[in-house]
Design an enzyme around this catalytic site. Structure first.
Site, PDB file in Angstrom:
ATOM      1  N   HIS A 135       0.834  -1.209   0.000  1.00 55.78           N
ATOM      2  CA  HIS A 135       0.000   0.000   0.000  1.00 55.78           C
ATOM      3  C   HIS A 135       0.865   1.254   0.000  1.00 55.78           C
ATOM      4  O   HIS A 135       1.714   1.440   0.869  1.00 55.78           O
ATOM      5  CB  HIS A 135      -0.913   0.010   1.221  1.00 55.78           C
ATOM      6  N   HIS A 159      -8.968   6.294  -4.776  1.00 50.19           N
ATOM      7  CA  HIS A 159      -9.385   4.899  -4.866  1.00 50.19           C
ATOM      8  C   HIS A 159     -10.601   4.706  -5.767  1.00 50.19           C
ATOM      9  O   HIS A 159     -10.992   3.572  -6.023  1.00 50.19           O
ATOM     10  CB  HIS A 159      -9.703   4.352  -3.468  1.00 50.19           C
ATOM     11  N   ARG A 234     -16.456  18.582  18.781  1.00 53.54           N
ATOM     12  CA  ARG A 234     -16.720  18.923  20.190  1.00 53.54           C
ATOM     13  C   ARG A 234     -18.202  19.254  20.332  1.00 53.54           C
ATOM     14  O   ARG A 234     -18.645  20.336  19.976  1.00 53.54           O
ATOM     15  CB  ARG A 234     -15.857  20.117  20.635  1.00 53.54           C
ATOM     16  N   CYS A 281     -10.259  23.730  20.994  1.00 54.47           N
ATOM     17  CA  CYS A 281     -10.998  23.502  22.232  1.00 54.47           C
ATOM     18  C   CYS A 281     -10.174  24.001  23.411  1.00 54.47           C
ATOM     19  O   CYS A 281      -8.947  23.861  23.435  1.00 54.47           O
ATOM     20  CB  CYS A 281     -11.296  22.018  22.384  1.00 54.47           C
ATOM     21  N   TYR A 419     -15.196  26.705  31.405  1.00 53.62           N
ATOM     22  CA  TYR A 419     -14.273  27.393  30.505  1.00 53.62           C
ATOM     23  C   TYR A 419     -13.711  28.666  31.137  1.00 53.62           C
ATOM     24  O   TYR A 419     -13.748  29.749  30.551  1.00 53.62           O
ATOM     25  CB  TYR A 419     -14.958  27.703  29.171  1.00 53.62           C
TER      26      TYR A 419
END
Length: 573
Positions: A135, A159, A234, A281, A419
């Site tokens: 491959h 492919h 997320r 994030c 946060y």
């Protein structure tokens, strides 16, 4: 994009192999050319059965076909439609009554070279163990081991050629059981997450419900623009199912009643703008804080960050149209966002950003309805999301339903009680979330995506190539990445990349508007007599902010804002 290196021994045939081929991906007694070197592997194992090496001409044909033109590329957004057309134009391999039937559980047991590498495609079961070594993409094919090929072939669009399917048919060993074929299509209607979209199996899952996952780091740095399928996911709540014809966005606030916009309004009433911006994030690299002391939150690695091209209407234009001009700034300070995603009580996800950022001509805040040139995927906020360049991902609200111009921040849990950063001495008994400001701009960040922790490095090469990403919040441009191979004793300056490989470097953005990351790479001579290397990287932005050297001093109970020097140990062999 995969970076392919010409093999000197095969240069005349035009055959290429990925420079990232790993030793473990190659079966016994195989010599293969990687770059300018000939490497011979001697290993045990392998799966019995038909000897597929009896078709050397077809192998050459397949390898050449797989890498012809652009080669294997991570370009899901550009090639997805072609893959879909190719998949439908080729008839699936017909079932054979003399082939055995396997369950998905049996297929899943074959995920390594020692146990055999099996995959499924359109209900057929294929033993590709012997093909792994041939491959061109190296052991990336092993990412599909034990599972379905379809999602990987959607990513690797090359492919979609008839002869690839013809050669795949020679590896067929059975059929997938009818029960498992039906199971792949069935979902539980009672599950609030039953409408969630299918995700790419290469993603490393941190949470299934809600779905949170990141791509393998080595794929993250393959492409300057992250394919949508690989962009980190997320979610805080189930993905809502939205009818675009019924979609409405409401804008309200100090000026009185709401103004509504349809999806068509957003696309036709306002100029379309495009911005390339990195989202990260707040918990990216939280796993490193967990190594110091346990924190609460998803155990993100280094790949909760991605870069995409976003298109849509400017938030500034929407607000001005709705009557919220500069005079509003004397009364209001925040713009609140609400999403359509909600919990069982009907509570929706919400967040807010400063009004000054929202209305600034240089803020580039978008109500995006396209990602990487296509409509937003469901996981990324279809049909409309907020994209706030330079700001923590948590404020980039998806599935946007309401905008509120307000004197106050959003009352959402995620704005008020999450946060936020705290001192290392603050614990859950003493924390006062009201005492800390909500995270908006993020600090300078960088990480090593290749080589991986604990991976072998061939000492005979005399050098090691290190790759990664770097980004800074607030529109601050990354101007330098320093890399060390001896734990930080000596340093080397990496080469920065702000466009796809092979493309002309993009000019530096205007000051304060460097929204996108920079990928970087460096090849460093190996220290003499070393048996193990501690690779380190640290980035510097144009305000000369630099990453702290260790995690402990910035540890916090939520594991956010983790941006210490990134360290990776590798072994020399």
């Amino acid at each position: 994009m995969l970076h392919l290196r010409r093999c000197q021994g095969l240069a005349r045939t035009g055959v290429f192999l990925s420079q990232r081929t790993h030793l473990k991906a190659v079966p016994p007694h195989l010599s293969v050319c990687v770059g300018p070197h000939l490497i011979r592997w001697e290993s045990g194992g392998g799966h019995g059965g038909q000897n597929h090496y009896s078709h050397p001409a077809k192998f050459r044909h397949l390898v050449a076909g797989l890498v012809a033109g652009a080669g294997a590329v991570l370009a899901y957004g550009l090639h997805h439609s072609q893959v879909e057309r190719a998949a439908t134009s080729v008839q699936p391999v017909t079932q054979s009554s003399d082939l055995p039937v396997y369950t998905q559980e049996e297929v899943t047991k074959h995920r390594s070279l020692s146990d055999g590498v099996w995959v499924t495609y359109k209900g057929g079961v294929y033993d590709i163990t012997d093909f792994v070594a041939i491959h061109p993409g190296g052991d990336k094919i092993l990412l599909a081991a034990g599972g379905a090929l379809e999602p990987f072939w959607a990513l690797y669009a090359v492919h979609s050629q008839d002869h690839v399917l013809e050669i795949l048919s020679e590896y067929k060993v059975g059929e997938l059981s009818p029960e498992d074929r039906r199971q792949q299509e069935s979902v539980s209607s009672s599950d609030p997450y039953s409408n969630d979209p299918k995700r790419h199996p290469v993603l490393q899952i941190n949470s299934l419900k809600p779905f949170n996952a990141e791509p393998p780091p080595e794929l993250l740095s393959d492409s300057y623009i992250t394919p949508s399928a690989l962009f980190f996911k997320r979610n805080h709540l189930p993905v809502p199912k939205v009818d675009p014809e019924m979609y409405k966005l409401e804008v309200e606030g100090l000026q009185g009643g709401p103004v509504s916009f349809s999806l068509k309004d957003l696309k036709t009433r306002f100029p379309k703008h495009t911005v390339t911006a990195t989202l990260q994030c707040a918990g990216n690299r939280r796993s490193e804080m967990n190594e110091v002391k346990q924190v609460k939150g998803l155990n993100w690695g280094i790949a909760a960050i991605s870069n995409a091209t976003w298109s849509g209407a400017r938030l500034r234009d929407i607000l001005l149209y709705a009557g919220y001009g500069p005079e509003v700034a004397t009364k209001a300070q925040h713009v609140q966002f609400e999403g359509l995603d909600c919990d069982v009580t009907g509570t929706t996800y919400g967040a807010s950003i400063p009004l000054a950022k929202a209305v600034s001509e240089e803020g580039d805040v978008l109500l995006a309805y396209e990602m990487n040139g296509e409509e937003l995927p469901a996981d990324h906020g279809y049909p409309v999301r907020v994209v706030v360049p330079g700001i923590v991902g948590a404020r980039n609200v998806k599935w946007l339903s309401k905008i509120v111009v307000s004197e106050e921040e959003s009352k959402s849990h995620w704005q008020q009680n999450d946060y936020k950063g705290f001192s290392p001495n603050t614990d859950w008994d003493t924390v006062d979330f009201k005492s800390a400001p909500s995270i908006q701009e993020l600090p300078i960040q960088s990480a090593i995506t290749h080589p991986a922790e604990g991976s072998p490095v061939d000492s005979s090469m005399g050098e090691v190539t290190v790759r990664g990403y770097a980004w800074s919040g607030g529109g601050r441009e990354v101007v330098r990445v320093d890399v060390s191979v001896d734990g930080g004793k000596t340093w080397h300056v990496a080469q920065l990349q702000n466009a796809e490989k092979g493309e002309e470097p993009a000019p530096s953005p205007p000051p304060g508007r460097a929204w996108a990351w920079k990928l970087w790479e460096i090849t460093v001579p190996l220290p003499t007599e070393a048996h193990e290397l501690e690779l380190v990287c640290k980035a510097v932005d144009n305000s000369y902010n630099v990453q702290p050297d260790s995690v402990a001093p910035i540890w916090n109970l939520r594991g956010v804002l983790s941006n210490a020097w990134h360290r990776v140990k590798v072994k020399l062999i």
